[in-house]
Design an enzyme around this catalytic site. Structure first.
Site, PDB file in Angstrom:
ATOM      1  CG  HIS A   1      -1.868   1.132   1.326  1.00 42.31           C
ATOM      2  ND1 HIS A   1      -3.224   0.973   1.157  1.00 42.31           N
ATOM      3  CD2 HIS A   1      -1.674   2.464   1.520  1.00 42.31           C
ATOM      4  CE1 HIS A   1      -3.821   2.163   1.250  1.00 42.31           C
ATOM      5  NE2 HIS A   1      -2.900   3.076   1.473  1.00 42.31           N
TER       6      HIS A   1
ATOM      7  CD  GLU B   1      -1.802   5.897  -2.508  1.00 45.86           C
ATOM      8  OE1 GLU B   1      -2.748   5.161  -2.854  1.00 45.86           O
ATOM      9  OE2 GLU B   1      -1.657   7.065  -2.946  1.00 45.86           O
TER      10      GLU B   1
ATOM     11  CE  LYS C   1      -1.817   5.500  -6.213  1.00 46.06           C
ATOM     12  NZ  LYS C   1      -3.272   5.545  -5.918  1.00 46.06           N
ATOM     13  CG  ASN C   2       2.149  10.407  -4.564  1.00 44.13           C
ATOM     14  OD1 ASN C   2       1.058  10.526  -5.115  1.00 44.13           O
ATOM     15  ND2 ASN C   2       2.270  10.152  -3.281  1.00 44.13           N
TER      16      ASN C   2
HETATM   17  C1  EH3 Z   1      -2.968  13.743  -0.273  1.00 39.04           C
HETATM   18  S1  EH3 Z   1      -2.714  12.422  -1.314  1.00 39.04           S
HETATM   19  O1  EH3 Z   1      -1.862  11.469  -0.740  1.00 39.04           O
HETATM   20  O2  EH3 Z   1      -3.938  11.893  -1.801  1.00 39.04           O
HETATM   21  N1  EH3 Z   1      -1.936  12.958  -2.624  1.00 39.04           N
HETATM   22  C2  EH3 Z   1      -0.587  13.438  -2.401  1.00 39.04           C
HETATM   23  C3  EH3 Z   1       0.144  13.527  -3.698  1.00 39.04           C
HETATM   24  C4  EH3 Z   1      -0.638  14.362  -4.697  1.00 39.04           C
HETATM   25  O3  EH3 Z   1      -0.018  14.250  -5.953  1.00 39.04           O
HETATM   26  C5  EH3 Z   1       1.255  14.716  -6.079  1.00 39.04           C
HETATM   27  C6  EH3 Z   1       2.170  13.869  -6.689  1.00 39.04           C
HETATM   28  C7  EH3 Z   1       3.454  14.290  -6.874  1.00 39.04           C
HETATM   29  C8  EH3 Z   1       3.839  15.546  -6.437  1.00 39.04           C
HETATM   30  C9  EH3 Z   1       5.240  15.955  -6.603  1.00 39.04           C
HETATM   31  C10 EH3 Z   1       5.785  17.026  -7.292  1.00 39.04           C
HETATM   32  C11 EH3 Z   1       5.114  18.042  -8.098  1.00 39.04           C
HETATM   33  O4  EH3 Z   1       3.948  17.919  -8.441  1.00 39.04           O
HETATM   34  N2  EH3 Z   1       5.857  19.108  -8.399  1.00 39.04           N
HETATM   35  C12 EH3 Z   1       5.310  20.185  -9.201  1.00 39.04           C
HETATM   36  C13 EH3 Z   1       4.441  21.088  -8.357  1.00 39.04           C
HETATM   37  C14 EH3 Z   1       5.269  21.628  -7.206  1.00 39.04           C
HETATM   38  C15 EH3 Z   1       4.456  22.649  -6.396  1.00 39.04           C
HETATM   39  C16 EH3 Z   1       4.035  23.791  -7.314  1.00 39.04           C
HETATM   40  C17 EH3 Z   1       3.348  24.812  -6.435  1.00 39.04           C
HETATM   41  O5  EH3 Z   1       4.096  25.623  -5.881  1.00 39.04           O
HETATM   42  O6  EH3 Z   1       2.127  24.701  -6.247  1.00 39.04           O
HETATM   43  C18 EH3 Z   1       3.116  23.223  -8.382  1.00 39.04           C
HETATM   44  C19 EH3 Z   1       3.902  22.216  -9.218  1.00 39.04           C
HETATM   45  N3  EH3 Z   1       7.105  17.027  -7.126  1.00 39.04           N
HETATM   46  O7  EH3 Z   1       7.440  15.982  -6.345  1.00 39.04           O
HETATM   47  C20 EH3 Z   1       6.319  15.302  -6.033  1.00 39.04           C
HETATM   48  C21 EH3 Z   1       6.290  14.070  -5.255  1.00 39.04           C
HETATM   49  C22 EH3 Z   1       5.441  13.967  -4.178  1.00 39.04           C
HETATM   50  C23 EH3 Z   1       5.428  12.791  -3.447  1.00 39.04           C
HETATM   51 CL1  EH3 Z   1       4.372  12.620  -2.073  1.00 39.04          CL
HETATM   52  C24 EH3 Z   1       6.262  11.719  -3.791  1.00 39.04           C
HETATM   53  O8  EH3 Z   1       6.203  10.585  -3.069  1.00 39.04           O
HETATM   54  C25 EH3 Z   1       7.108  11.823  -4.882  1.00 39.04           C
HETATM   55  C26 EH3 Z   1       7.125  13.006  -5.623  1.00 39.04           C
HETATM   56  O9  EH3 Z   1       7.935  13.154  -6.685  1.00 39.04           O
HETATM   57  C27 EH3 Z   1       2.934  16.406  -5.836  1.00 39.04           C
HETATM   58  C28 EH3 Z   1       1.622  15.983  -5.652  1.00 39.04           C
HETATM   59  C29 EH3 Z   1      -2.034  13.816  -4.892  1.00 39.04           C
HETATM   60  C30 EH3 Z   1      -2.742  13.739  -3.560  1.00 39.04           C
END
Ligand code: EH3
Length: 384
Positions: free
Chosen positions: A242, A246, A249-250
């Site tokens: 799990h 997650e 996916k991120n």
């Molecule tokens: C609550 S949840 O668990 O359901 N969930 C959490 C996750 C979210 O989706 C995501 C996924 C990836 C990212 C992400 C970014 C990214 O996106 N950068 C670019 C933005 C940086 C800010 C910028 C701003 O300043 O706003 C706007 C662009 N960069 O690094 C990561 C990252 C995060 C995790 Cl946790 C990781 O394990 C690995 C990663 O590389 C952010 C959000 C859905 C919801």
């Protein structure tokens, strides 16, 4: 859920009694030792007390929620599931451990597990109903009390499902089809296999949506094993899966969305390091997904994460890497459940490291359980 006065007073009396007991945390070693010479009567005697104690402890906290959350249709539904399950387990309070009662108890546990299968989604819906009813943003005091409560509700739920799964797998319909597993525990869980499994499933979703996905590179480092055999530990593979699913996916979402594929032929790979120390086993997932500002990292662990889409059922097929906004916080609870953790270290402009920490020694991997007491009650009064 409307309760008749007699039934209500009975439940209130039993709740007050059982919530006065603290839950009894078990270690992975204790789960293993018991499971290796499993006795159904002993498990029945333990669970018919421990399950109502854990249920009552969290039910007392549900009752302390602010009315505009507690009275939503969804949270009322969750509350009624807990009341029903509490009553059903109490029917065995003084029952003789006959074969028939043991079988009925096992079936009751399966029924309870199924009843509570949608608690996370239903609570997410309750938070949405509360926000819609309020018509405006939730203030940070309310958000922190909801974060505090949901962390405790889901940790309690993880622990109750662990106890139910151990009993129903060990003593249920197919007790001998476990191989080396002891209930849901694998005494020799090969971490790299779970990593590959989670990666392949996340990659499938990534390819479906983005038509491209990053490769995986795994490195293992075990200074105590000269032959550098794959690192194994006693753990619940489904919990580790799990967390990894997650995090993959991120990482995949960040790598695909933050790398301009026109400029580079291939996406930068996701690199996984598995390391075993004396105290910790670590799984570090490193990506070059552009990272996030340090100021935003904590937001990702918030149940009310602002940008997390609240997908409808159809969305989950069209936006597969999005979640209900609960993937990361609940993954951290799975890690913390046996005294591990998940830590995010992001370098904005480059990428993110996500580290899963697990206890290397099974007698140190104790359940981390929420306890209802004056301290936790004060928290609700203070922030509501
Ligand atoms: C609550 S949840 O668990 O359901 N969930 C959490 C996750 C979210 O989706 C995501 C996924 C990836 C990212 C992400 C970014 C990214 O996106 N950068 C670019 C933005 C940086 C800010 C910028 C701003 O300043 O706003 C706007 C662009 N960069 O690094 C990561 C990252 C995060 C995790 Cl946790 C990781 O394990 C690995 C990663 O590389 C952010 C959000 C859905 C919801």
């Amino acid at each position: 859920m409307r309760l008749f006065p007699v039934r209500l007073s009975n439940i209130t009396k039993m709740l007050d009694m059982y919530s006065q007991f603290n839950p009894s945390p078990l270690s992975i070693k204790q789960f293993m030792d018991f499971g290796q010479n499993a006795c159904e009567k002993k498990s029945f005697i333990f669970l018919r007390k421990e399950l109502p104690v854990r249920l009552a402890n969290i039910m007392k906290e549900i009752a302390l929620l602010p009315d505009h959350l507690l009275n939503t249709q969804s949270v009322s539904q969750v509350s009624s599931w807990y009341v029903q399950s509490f009553e059903e387990v109490l029917e065995f309070e003084k029952a003789e451990p006959t074969h028939s009662n043991l079988e009925k108890f096992c079936n009751t546990l399966v029924h309870i597990r199924n009843r509570h299968s949608d608690v996370v989604q239903t609570m997410a819906q309750g938070v949405i109903e509360m926000k819609e009813h309020q018509g405006g943003p939730v203030d940070c005091g309310m958000e922190s009390s909801i974060q505090y409560f949901l962390d405790r509700l889901y940790m309690s739920r993880i622990s109750i499902r662990m106890l139910i799964n151990q009993h129903t797998i060990l003593f249920g319909q197919f007790p001998n089809e476990q191989g080396r597993h002891i209930g849901c525990l694998d005494p020799a869980c090969q971490i790299s296999s779970v990593v590959r499994d989670a990666y392949e499933n996340a990659r499938f979703l990534c390819d479906q949506y983005y038509l491209i996905s990053p490769e995986l590179e795994i490195t293992e480092h075990n200074p105590h094993d000269k032959a550098n055999n794959p690192i194994r530990t006693v753990y619940v593979p489904s919990h580790l899966y799990h967390m990894l699913f997650e995090l993959f996916k991120n990482s995949m979402r960040a790598v695909v969305e933050n790398n301009d594929q026109d400029k580079c032929e291939k996406l930068p790979p996701i690199k996984v390091l598995i390391a075993e120390g004396k105290e910790d086993i670590c799984v570090k997932i490193s990506d070059q997904g552009g990272g996030i500002p340090r100021s935003q990292t904590d937001q990702l662990f918030k149940y009310m994460y602002s940008t997390a889409p609240q997908p409808s059922k159809s969305d989950l097929h069209t936006v597969p890497l999005a979640g209900y906004g609960y993937g990361l916080p609940i993954s951290r609870l799975y890690a913390r459940y046996f005294h591990g953790d998940i830590v995010l270290l992001s370098c904005e402009g480059y990428g993110t490291d996500a580290i899963i920490y697990m206890k290397a020694l099974s007698d140190e991997a104790n359940e981390l359980l929420p306890i209802f007491n004056k301290t936790s009650s004060k928290f609700y009064r203070a922030t509501v």
